[in-house]
Each structure stands twice: as structure tokens, then as C-alpha cells.
Scaffold this motif. Sequence first.
Motif, PDB file in Angstrom:
ATOM      1  N   LYS A  73       1.077  -0.836   0.009  1.00  0.00           N
ATOM      2  CA  LYS A  73       0.107   0.130   0.376  1.00  0.00           C
ATOM      3  C   LYS A  73       0.979   1.350   0.114  1.00  0.00           C
ATOM      4  O   LYS A  73       1.708   1.270   0.437  1.00  0.00           O
ATOM      5  CB  LYS A  73      -0.814   0.074   1.151  1.00  0.00           C
ATOM      6  N   GLY A  80     -12.482 -12.253  -3.863  1.00  0.00           N
ATOM      7  CA  GLY A  80     -11.526 -11.756  -4.022  1.00  0.00           C
ATOM      8  C   GLY A  80      -9.988 -12.192  -4.283  1.00  0.00           C
ATOM      9  O   GLY A  80      -8.936 -11.616  -3.955  1.00  0.00           O
ATOM     10  N   HIS A  87      -7.566  -9.404  -5.667  1.00  0.00           N
ATOM     11  CA  HIS A  87      -7.502  -7.809  -4.500  1.00  0.00           C
ATOM     12  C   HIS A  87      -5.779  -9.123  -3.718  1.00  0.00           C
ATOM     13  O   HIS A  87      -4.876  -8.084  -3.479  1.00  0.00           O
ATOM     14  CB  HIS A  87      -7.881  -7.531  -3.368  1.00  0.00           C
TER      15      HIS A  87
END
Length: 226
Positions: free
Chosen positions: A29, A96, A99
Motif C-alpha cells: 500500500k 477476492g 485483491h
Amino acid sequence: MKQKVSVPFMLLGILFNVCLIAANLLETKVIQVFGITVTAGLLVFPISYIINDCIAEVWGFRKARLIIWSGFAMNFFVVMLGLIAVALPAAPFWEGEAHFNFVFGMAPRIVAASLTAFLVGSFLNAYVMSRMKVASGGRHFSARAIWSTVVGETADSLIFFPVAFGGIIAWPELLVMMCIQIVLKSLYEVLILPVTIRVVAAIKRIDGSDVYDQDISYNILKIKDI
């Protein structure tokens, strides 16, 4: 290798490994604070250098060497598990996957850059801390902690960014990113130094250890020499 280890050493070793694994995952991130763009791994990765300083200061380079290699092994283990999980077919109903793959599907180039930079930076940090302690007779802990971190973090950034992003990100931008990482991670060490000093003093008092690395081998491969 049959020597007993104390509870403080064991707890610091566990925390060291957790910080490294968490830093690798948080690196996925990108965050922006006060206009400065960095990875979220910056939140926890410098803590590993602080723990490295504590271990090298209290128990010496040989114990630091053991912990660094254990951190490398655990990081490698988690990365491999992540890559295996990414390669396995997802259930048709699970939404998911994209991700999950983004977090755990690190490219081999990133993995190689991360692990190599960690080893070089961590060992340089421990080496500088060890040699400066002997040279200063155990004085000036603050200076030793800061300079060892600067050396380690600089080596880490100089290896990681070119290996991971060379040819992908323009060199002027890479240099800026490297400088920002070095400054911020070193500043992290300075800001938390009052806590580090108290933790080291408490560990020395509780554990009764304060090792000076006289006549030891700094060969990073001599893991059994503890």
C-alpha cells in the motif's frame, strides 16, 4: 546452538520476525502523509532496525546474526506460501482473488530486492553497532544507534529501489524515493531513541547481559557461532 536463551531475547526475536513479515505485506500500500508519498511498510520496518540495535547492544553481533537469519528465513517462508496460494485455483464463488493476488503475488524481482536489501542492511547495522560499541568502550549509545541505522537503512534503500524498480521508474525519481526513505527511516530512529534507551537499559538490568564483541568472527554465515 544448544545454549539457552533468555525470555527478553526470545520476545525481541519474535517481534523482529513479526515486524519484517508485516512490513513486507504493508509495502503493497502506498500512502501519502503531508504530501510525502511512501509505502505503508515505513510504519513498521524501522522497528526491525531498532530491535537489531537492542540485540547487538545487549547480546552482541553473534546473537544479532542469528536473529537476522531467522528473520530472512521466516520472510522467505511467508513469501513462498503466498506465491503458492496465488498459484492455487480460486473457488468459483470467491470474489477476492484480484485483491489477494495484489498483496501476496509479489514479482520475483521484488522478492529478490526485498530479501537482499534486508540482509545487507541488517548485517551492516549490527556490524556498525558492534564495532562502535567496542571502539567507544560502551559509551555514546545514542550516536551508535543512530549511525548504525543510517548505514543500514542507506544500504537497504540503495539496493532495494534499483533492483526492484530500475528500468521501470526514472532514475531521478528513484533517487528522490531513496533519499526520502533513508531520511524518514533514520528520523524514525531518532524520534523513538528515548524509548530505545530505556528498553536497552531495562533489558541489561533484567537479563544481566552486556556483551562486547572482542575477537569474534563477523562472517555472516557462521550461524552456529553464538
